[in-house]
Scaffold this motif. Structure first.
Motif, PDB file in Angstrom:
ATOM      1  N   GLU A 178     -21.148  52.903  10.028  1.00 17.50           N
ATOM      2  CA  GLU A 178     -19.755  52.488  10.170  1.00 17.50           C
ATOM      3  C   GLU A 178     -19.588  50.973  10.228  1.00 17.50           C
ATOM      4  OE1 GLU A 178     -18.498  54.477  13.695  1.00 17.50           O
ATOM      5  OE2 GLU A 178     -18.285  56.443  12.710  1.00 17.50           O
ATOM      6  N   GLY A 179     -20.606  50.254  10.667  1.00 15.05           N
ATOM      7  CA  GLY A 179     -20.495  48.817  10.863  1.00 15.05           C
ATOM      8  C   GLY A 179     -21.144  48.024   9.751  1.00 15.05           C
ATOM      9  N   ASP A 182     -23.675  44.652  18.911  1.00 22.65           N
ATOM     10  CA  ASP A 182     -23.192  45.969  19.305  1.00 22.65           C
ATOM     11  C   ASP A 182     -24.423  46.737  19.753  1.00 22.65           C
ATOM     12  OD1 ASP A 182     -21.639  48.145  19.832  1.00 22.65           O
ATOM     13  OD2 ASP A 182     -20.913  48.438  17.776  1.00 22.65           O
ATOM     14  N   ALA A 211     -26.373  50.708  20.650  1.00 29.88           N
ATOM     15  CA  ALA A 211     -26.471  52.164  20.603  1.00 29.88           C
ATOM     16  C   ALA A 211     -27.617  52.558  21.528  1.00 29.88           C
ATOM     17  CB  ALA A 211     -26.730  52.652  19.179  1.00 29.88           C
ATOM     18  N   LEU A 222     -27.290  44.852  15.631  1.00 31.42           N
ATOM     19  CA  LEU A 222     -27.186  46.130  16.331  1.00 31.42           C
ATOM     20  C   LEU A 222     -28.433  46.300  17.189  1.00 31.42           C
ATOM     21  CD1 LEU A 222     -25.817  48.874  16.839  1.00 31.42           C
ATOM     22  CD2 LEU A 222     -27.051  49.765  14.838  1.00 31.42           C
ATOM     23  N   LYS A 248     -25.013  56.391  13.346  1.00 29.37           N
ATOM     24  CA  LYS A 248     -23.566  56.423  13.212  1.00 29.37           C
ATOM     25  C   LYS A 248     -22.991  55.008  13.187  1.00 29.37           C
ATOM     26  CE  LYS A 248     -19.446  58.553  15.313  1.00 29.37           C
ATOM     27  NZ  LYS A 248     -18.650  57.332  15.586  1.00 29.37           N
ATOM     28  N   LYS A 249     -23.438  54.159  14.117  1.00 24.62           N
ATOM     29  CA  LYS A 249     -22.922  52.796  14.164  1.00 24.62           C
ATOM     30  C   LYS A 249     -23.355  51.987  12.948  1.00 24.62           C
ATOM     31  CE  LYS A 249     -21.696  52.149  18.926  1.00 24.62           C
ATOM     32  NZ  LYS A 249     -21.528  51.169  20.009  1.00 24.62           N
ATOM     33  N   TRP A 250     -24.595  52.207  12.501  1.00 28.76           N
ATOM     34  CA  TRP A 250     -25.075  51.492  11.320  1.00 28.76           C
ATOM     35  C   TRP A 250     -24.239  51.851  10.086  1.00 28.76           C
ATOM     36  CZ3 TRP A 250     -27.702  54.299   7.314  1.00 28.76           C
ATOM     37  CH2 TRP A 250     -28.022  53.500   6.219  1.00 28.76           C
ATOM     38  N   GLU A 253     -26.665  57.971  17.662  1.00 26.43           N
ATOM     39  CA  GLU A 253     -25.600  56.966  17.790  1.00 26.43           C
ATOM     40  C   GLU A 253     -25.918  55.737  16.941  1.00 26.43           C
ATOM     41  OE1 GLU A 253     -23.168  54.449  21.249  1.00 26.43           O
ATOM     42  OE2 GLU A 253     -25.162  55.267  21.685  1.00 26.43           O
TER      43      GLU A 253
END
Length: 232
Positions: free
Chosen positions: A44-45, A30, A32, A6, A40-42, A37
Motif C-alpha cells: 500500500e505504501g 512507518d 509493521a 518501513l 500489506k504496508k509494503w 502486516e
C-alpha cells in the motif's frame, strides 16, 4: 521528498527507538509488527528501504523478503537475533541487501542506510550506456535486466551489480574484500562469505552448469573474474 523507511519488528521498544532516531535524520518511517502486516504496508505504501527482522510472528522475515523480491528490488536490511552464520547467509540468499545481528549500533545501521541510498541515487543519475552486449549477454543498465541468448534472467539487485561489474571488466580478478567494498558501497565488516553466496546464486542463474562455470570463474586464493569467450 525524504526517503521512506518501513521498519518491521515485533519488539515495540526497538521499533520506537529506530523510528525516533531515523526521523531525527530526516527519514520518514512507518512500522509493521508481523510479517502479514509488513506485506500489506509494503503493497500500500511507497517505501525506499525496508528494515526487516528475521523472527516475526505469523510469517517470518525470510518469507516476507522472498515475497517482496518476487515483485520489487527495494533495498532490504535484515535484522537477526541469531548469531549463526547460516542464518545471515540464508537471509542474503533470499534477496536481502544487507544484515545486522542484534544487538547492533544505531550509528552502524545509519551508515549502512546512507550507503544504500548513495548507491541507489548514483545508479539513478548515472550517465552511461543503456544497452551493453557482452558475449551471449545483453545488459540493460537502466532497466537493470540481463538476457542470455534471448532468455531473461531474474536477478536481485546485488546479483545484477556483481554481474555488471564483472562482465564489464573481463579478465580482471576482484578479491572478496574489493567486491564487498564496491558493491556494498562502504567498508564492510561482515562475513566475507556473503560474496561467495551471491556468486554461487549468480552462477546458478546464468551458467548452464553452475558446477562447471563458463563465465564467472574463481582464481583460487585470489578472487573472482569474468571470462568472455574471446579469452578462452
Amino acid at each position: 521528498m525524504s526517503n521512506r523507511i518501513l521498519i518491521v519488528d515485533d519488539e515495540s521498544l526497538l521499533v520506537k527507538g529506530l523510528k525516533y532516531s531515523l526521523e531525527q535524520d530526516g527519514y520518514e518511517t512507518d512500522a509493521a509488527y508481523d510479517g502479514i502486516e509488513a506485506l500489506k504496508k509494503w503493497k500500500e505504501g511507497e517505501f525506499n528501504l525496508i528494515i526487516l527482522d528475521l523472527m516475526l510472528p505469523g510469517m517470518d522475515g525470510l518469507e516476507v523478503c522472498q515475497r517482496i523480491r518476487e515483485k520489487s528490488e527495494i533495498p532490504i536490511i535484515m535484522l537477526t537475533a541469531k548469531g549463526e552464520d547460516m542464518n545471515k547467509i540464508l537471509g542474503l540468499e533470499y534477496g536481502a541487501d544487507d544484515y545486522l545481528t542484534k544487538p547492533f549500533n544505531i550509528l552502524e545501521l545509519k551508515a549502512r542506510i546512507k550507503a544504500i541510498f548513495r548507491r541507489v541515487n548514483s545508479k539513478n543519475t548515472r550517465n552511461g550506456e543503456q544497452i551493453i552486449k557482452v558475449d551471449d549477454f545483453t545488459i540493460n543498465t537502466l532497466g537493470r535486466k540481463i538476457t542470455v541468448k534471448g532468455r531473461e534472467i531474474n536477478l536481485t539487485a546485488k546479483e545484477f551489480d556483481l554481474f555488471l561489474l564483472l562482465a564489464t571488466n573481463p579478465g580482471k580478478v576482484f578479491n572478496r574484500e574489493e567486491l564487498l567494498e564496491i558493491i556494498w558501497g562502504y567498508e564492510y565488516f561482515g562475513d566475507l562469505r556473503t560474496v561467495d553466496v551471491h556468486i554461487r546464486r549468480l552462477r546458478e542463474k546464468i551458467e548452464q552448469n553452475s558446477s562447471q562455470a563458463e563465465y564467472i570463474l574463481t582464481k583460487w586464493g585470489v578472487g573472482y573474474y569474468f571470462r568472455g569467450k574471446t579469452e578462452q
